[in-house]
Design a protein around this motif. Structure first.
Motif, PDB file in Angstrom:
ATOM      1  N   THR A   1      23.646 -20.915   6.034  1.00 50.21           N
ATOM      2  CA  THR A   1      22.903 -21.249   7.255  1.00 50.21           C
ATOM      3  C   THR A   1      21.756 -20.275   7.480  1.00 50.21           C
ATOM      4  OG1 THR A   1      24.849 -22.245   8.298  1.00 50.21           O
ATOM      5  CG2 THR A   1      23.067 -21.522   9.758  1.00 50.21           C
ATOM      6  N   LEU A   2      22.017 -18.981   7.322  1.00 49.18           N
ATOM      7  CA  LEU A   2      20.980 -17.966   7.519  1.00 49.18           C
ATOM      8  C   LEU A   2      19.811 -18.186   6.561  1.00 49.18           C
ATOM      9  CD1 LEU A   2      19.858 -15.308   8.647  1.00 49.18           C
ATOM     10  CD2 LEU A   2      21.254 -14.101   6.942  1.00 49.18           C
ATOM     11  N   ILE A   3      20.102 -18.374   5.285  1.00 49.04           N
ATOM     12  CA  ILE A   3      19.035 -18.552   4.291  1.00 49.04           C
ATOM     13  C   ILE A   3      18.233 -19.812   4.584  1.00 49.04           C
ATOM     14  CG2 ILE A   3      18.552 -18.969   1.849  1.00 49.04           C
ATOM     15  CD1 ILE A   3      21.054 -17.306   1.194  1.00 49.04           C
ATOM     16  N   SER A   4      18.920 -20.912   4.885  1.00 42.77           N
ATOM     17  CA  SER A   4      18.247 -22.190   5.097  1.00 42.77           C
ATOM     18  C   SER A   4      17.357 -22.172   6.331  1.00 42.77           C
ATOM     19  CB  SER A   4      19.288 -23.312   5.223  1.00 42.77           C
ATOM     20  OG  SER A   4      20.116 -23.369   4.090  1.00 42.77           O
ATOM     21  N   ILE A   5      17.902 -21.707   7.454  1.00 40.77           N
ATOM     22  CA  ILE A   5      17.129 -21.691   8.699  1.00 40.77           C
ATOM     23  C   ILE A   5      15.953 -20.725   8.599  1.00 40.77           C
ATOM     24  CG2 ILE A   5      17.209 -21.036  11.135  1.00 40.77           C
ATOM     25  CD1 ILE A   5      19.973 -22.186  11.316  1.00 40.77           C
ATOM     26  N   THR A   6      16.162 -19.571   7.954  1.00 42.93           N
ATOM     27  CA  THR A   6      15.079 -18.596   7.810  1.00 42.93           C
ATOM     28  C   THR A   6      13.935 -19.156   6.980  1.00 42.93           C
ATOM     29  OG1 THR A   6      16.635 -16.750   7.997  1.00 42.93           O
ATOM     30  CG2 THR A   6      14.482 -16.287   7.027  1.00 42.93           C
ATOM     31  N   LEU A   7      14.243 -19.795   5.866  1.00 40.47           N
ATOM     32  CA  LEU A   7      13.202 -20.378   5.023  1.00 40.47           C
ATOM     33  C   LEU A   7      12.455 -21.490   5.755  1.00 40.47           C
ATOM     34  CD1 LEU A   7      14.978 -20.558   1.536  1.00 40.47           C
ATOM     35  CD2 LEU A   7      13.164 -18.993   2.251  1.00 40.47           C
ATOM     36  N   TYR A   8      13.181 -22.310   6.478  1.00 39.09           N
ATOM     37  CA  TYR A   8      12.562 -23.405   7.229  1.00 39.09           C
ATOM     38  C   TYR A   8      11.654 -22.860   8.328  1.00 39.09           C
ATOM     39  CZ  TYR A   8      12.270 -27.923   9.680  1.00 39.09           C
ATOM     40  OH  TYR A   8      11.832 -29.084  10.277  1.00 39.09           O
ATOM     41  N   SER A   9      12.103 -21.819   9.017  1.00 42.35           N
ATOM     42  CA  SER A   9      11.310 -21.214  10.089  1.00 42.35           C
ATOM     43  C   SER A   9      10.044 -20.577   9.536  1.00 42.35           C
ATOM     44  CB  SER A   9      12.139 -20.175  10.841  1.00 42.35           C
ATOM     45  OG  SER A   9      13.258 -20.762  11.473  1.00 42.35           O
ATOM     46  N   ILE A  10      10.159 -19.886   8.405  1.00 44.93           N
ATOM     47  CA  ILE A  10       8.988 -19.256   7.790  1.00 44.93           C
ATOM     48  C   ILE A  10       7.974 -20.313   7.374  1.00 44.93           C
ATOM     49  CG2 ILE A  10       8.179 -17.981   5.760  1.00 44.93           C
ATOM     50  CD1 ILE A  10      10.756 -16.330   5.910  1.00 44.93           C
ATOM     51  N   ALA A  11       8.462 -21.416   6.825  1.00 41.79           N
ATOM     52  CA  ALA A  11       7.567 -22.495   6.394  1.00 41.79           C
ATOM     53  C   ALA A  11       6.785 -23.060   7.576  1.00 41.79           C
ATOM     54  CB  ALA A  11       8.378 -23.601   5.722  1.00 41.79           C
ATOM     55  N   LYS A  12       7.462 -23.304   8.694  1.00 39.69           N
ATOM     56  CA  LYS A  12       6.784 -23.839   9.875  1.00 39.69           C
ATOM     57  C   LYS A  12       5.799 -22.831  10.455  1.00 39.69           C
ATOM     58  CE  LYS A  12      10.631 -24.824  11.963  1.00 39.69           C
ATOM     59  NZ  LYS A  12      11.555 -25.260  13.037  1.00 39.69           N
ATOM     60  N   LEU A  13       6.184 -21.557  10.463  1.00 40.93           N
ATOM     61  CA  LEU A  13       5.305 -20.513  10.983  1.00 40.93           C
ATOM     62  C   LEU A  13       4.014 -20.430  10.162  1.00 40.93           C
ATOM     63  CD1 LEU A  13       4.700 -18.029  12.759  1.00 40.93           C
ATOM     64  CD2 LEU A  13       5.991 -16.661  11.090  1.00 40.93           C
ATOM     65  N   LEU A  14       4.141 -20.473   8.848  1.00 39.61           N
ATOM     66  CA  LEU A  14       2.970 -20.365   7.984  1.00 39.61           C
ATOM     67  C   LEU A  14       2.006 -21.530   8.192  1.00 39.61           C
ATOM     68  CD1 LEU A  14       4.558 -19.052   4.648  1.00 39.61           C
ATOM     69  CD2 LEU A  14       3.135 -17.796   6.278  1.00 39.61           C
ATOM     70  N   PHE A  15       2.536 -22.716   8.429  1.00 41.55           N
ATOM     71  CA  PHE A  15       1.662 -23.865   8.668  1.00 41.55           C
ATOM     72  C   PHE A  15       0.849 -23.670   9.943  1.00 41.55           C
ATOM     73  CE2 PHE A  15       3.458 -26.474   5.367  1.00 41.55           C
ATOM     74  CZ  PHE A  15       2.468 -27.421   5.130  1.00 41.55           C
ATOM     75  N   VAL A  16       1.486 -23.182  10.981  1.00 39.04           N
ATOM     76  CA  VAL A  16       0.774 -22.984  12.245  1.00 39.04           C
ATOM     77  C   VAL A  16      -0.272 -21.872  12.107  1.00 39.04           C
ATOM     78  CG1 VAL A  16       1.023 -22.292  14.661  1.00 39.04           C
ATOM     79  CG2 VAL A  16       2.684 -23.832  13.637  1.00 39.04           C
ATOM     80  N   VAL A  17       0.097 -20.786  11.439  1.00 44.30           N
ATOM     81  CA  VAL A  17      -0.814 -19.654  11.297  1.00 44.30           C
ATOM     82  C   VAL A  17      -1.983 -19.985  10.370  1.00 44.30           C
ATOM     83  CG1 VAL A  17      -1.035 -17.288  10.421  1.00 44.30           C
ATOM     84  CG2 VAL A  17       0.939 -17.928  11.816  1.00 44.30           C
ATOM     85  N   LEU A  18      -1.687 -20.548   9.198  1.00 41.73           N
ATOM     86  CA  LEU A  18      -2.715 -20.769   8.186  1.00 41.73           C
ATOM     87  C   LEU A  18      -3.573 -22.004   8.457  1.00 41.73           C
ATOM     88  CD1 LEU A  18      -0.674 -19.901   4.950  1.00 41.73           C
ATOM     89  CD2 LEU A  18      -2.229 -18.438   6.240  1.00 41.73           C
ATOM     90  N   LYS A  19      -2.960 -23.052   8.951  1.00 43.06           N
ATOM     91  CA  LYS A  19      -3.685 -24.311   9.141  1.00 43.06           C
ATOM     92  C   LYS A  19      -4.337 -24.427  10.514  1.00 43.06           C
ATOM     93  CE  LYS A  19      -2.735 -26.313   5.163  1.00 43.06           C
ATOM     94  NZ  LYS A  19      -3.804 -26.692   4.197  1.00 43.06           N
ATOM     95  N   MET A  20      -3.699 -23.866  11.548  1.00 44.40           N
ATOM     96  CA  MET A  20      -4.192 -24.070  12.907  1.00 44.40           C
ATOM     97  C   MET A  20      -4.739 -22.790  13.533  1.00 44.40           C
ATOM     98  SD  MET A  20      -1.140 -26.610  14.218  1.00 44.40           S
ATOM     99  CE  MET A  20      -2.062 -27.037  15.693  1.00 44.40           C
TER     100      MET A  20
END
Length: 484
Positions: A395-414
């Motif tokens: 759970t920790l690995i999955s949620i952390t990777l998913y959260s990082i992916a969403k964060l990067l999209f907001v930071v890099l794209k928007m």
């Protein structure tokens, strides 16, 4: 942030009261009144329903919030609601037909490790249906910026019903088997209460008319189904998969640990009720400076509040488990690990609301789907090796990777950034308070110990946060409280 803080505070209070009732249920009444086997069964059914409910809702609880502001007249808004209320039937009808015709095969598969599950599998889609339409009616209330009552029903009303049924078991009014079915009816009652209030806030028209932007609505809803399914899968797939590998009694240990860790996410859940529609409105109006400001404020506010809760749980965790049957202590490691994933997720602020209302939601949802399958694979590998600890790590690995992916999209794209140096200061305050209080206890009863240590941790944490002036909103609340 005025209306956000106002309703967020109310929602936070309501949610914590609800979690207080839930704590009594989860840490005392469930373990002592139901026993490990039926506690594990209850948790399995509810977790499985939670994984299924985004499909049942067809994603329209998010769709309603995203598109609501595009309709100007009350008639258009009413017709839009009628349309989205009908959309879930595209999924619900096939699911129920398949469930009825293939029940023996489906139930046999899910009960291959624990026979007790077989007779109750039919309740999973019904509970999921109630969850789905509850969220749809709740969304109708949210877009009218009236989130408090729905939160009360969800967090307090439902748990009070469960408490009543648990007391019914204790006083032999109902059996433990009947309690399982009564839990299903509790979700049905909650849905009907939400329908009643939603209609009171703004009368619901059940007239069906296809809107001009029906294609956009269908496309968005389809992708949101993936999003909701992935998010709920990452939250509850562990408990669902545990049933396939270990005795159902041990699921109860994981459920208790997960409940304790989930308390950390309460501030995020409370603030999300009101920031989601505001985020959607700001994005439609292209007010990105205000959105960026909201993003930063939601991040530091949630980190401060959630950090205090996380530290409070960790410094008291050994005393908390002294109040439970000794066998439940297997879950202490799980609290640390799942709590860490919750903490990281909440410091992202209203990140999810930004993603789901942006043009990039499709790419992120596909990535989330990939990580969902990754989570299943991790659970399949780690649960047989480490049992409930393996599920927590997955759970920790999955949620952390998913959260990082969403964060990067907001930071890099928007080009929106949630973090400042204040986030680092808040983390430092949390670590200091943890190391200052974790390694000692008062020589009293666990409850007294927990109360005293929680008071000391809270006073130190709040004092340091206030002096560092990390959040204008939180400092304002503290100042107003001190003046009173």
């Amino acid at each position: 942030m005025g209306i956000v803080i106002n309703q967020s505070i109310k929602n936070t209070i309501i949610t914590y009261i609800g979690f207080g009732i839930g704590a009594i249920n989860s840490l005392f009444m469930y373990p002592h009144f139901l026993g490990e086997k039926f506690y594990g069964l209850t948790g399995y059914l509810l977790s499985s329903a939670n994984v299924l409910f985004p499909l049942m809702a067809f994603g329209v609880h998010n769709t309603l919030i995203k598109f609501f502001s595009e309709y100007k007249t009350e008639k258009e808004k009413s017709q839009f609601l009628g349309f989205v209320l009908a959309l879930p039937l595209l999924i619900i009808i096939p699911i129920f037909v398949i469930s009825i015709l293939g029940y023996d095969s489906i139930a046999s598969f899910f009960s291959r490790k624990n026979d007790i599950v077989y007779d109750y599998v039919w309740q999973i889609p019904i509970i999921a249906l109630c969850m789905g339409y509850f969220e749809i009616f709740y969304a109708w209330v949210k877009v009218h910026l009236q989130s408090v009552y729905g939160n009360f029903i969800k967090e307090i009303g439902l748990r009070i019903l469960i408490s009543i049924f648990l007391l019914g078991v204790y006083f032999h009014v109902i059996t433990v088997e009947q309690f399982i079915t009564a839990t299903m009816f509790a979700y049905l009652i909650s849905m009907l209460l939400m329908l009643f209030y939603a209609n009171k806030v703004q009368p619901i028209s059940f007239t069906f008319k296809i809107p001009n932007n029906a294609k956009a609505i269908l496309v968005y809803s389809s992708f949101i189904i993936l999003s909701g399914s992935v998010a709920n899968m990452l939250l509850d797939i562990d408990k669902t998969m545990l049933n396939q590998y270990i005795e159902i009694e041990k699921i109860a240990y994981f459920i208790v640990a997960g409940f304790i860790a989930t308390v950390i996410a309460v501030p995020s859940r409370a603030m999300h009720q009101i920031t989601y529609p505001i985020t959607a409105k700001l994005m439609i109006e292209n007010k990105y400076d205000e959105l960026n400001d909201l993003y930063k404020k939601s991040s530091i506010t949630l980190q401060i509040v959630g950090g205090l809760v996380y530290v409070g749980i960790l410094v008291n965790i050994n005393q908390i488990y002294l109040l439970l049957p000794k066998s439940y202590s297997e879950g202490i490691f799980v609290v640390f690990i799942i709590g860490l994933s919750k903490y990281f997720d909440l410091i992202l602020g209203n990140n999810n609301a930004i993603i789901f209302n942006s043009k990039y939601y499709r790419a992120v949802l596909f990535l989330g789907l990939l990580l969902g399958f990754f989570a299943i694979t991790l659970n399949m590998i780690l649960i047989p090796l480490y049992y409930i600890k393996g599920a927590a790590i997955a759970t920790l690995i999955s949620i952390t990777l998913y959260s990082i992916a969403k964060l990067l999209f907001v930071v890099l794209k928007m080009k929106l950034y949630p973090f400042t140096f204040k986030n680092i200061y808040s983390l430092a305050i949390g670590l200091f308070c943890f190391f200052a209080f974790y390694y000692w206890d008062f020589p009293f009863h666990p409850v007294i110990n927990i109360v005293l240590k929680s008071m000391l941790v809270t006073l130190l944490y709040v004092f340091l946060t206030y002096k560092a002036n990390l959040s204008e909103e939180i400092n304002g609340v503290i100042s107003k409280f001190l003046k009173v």
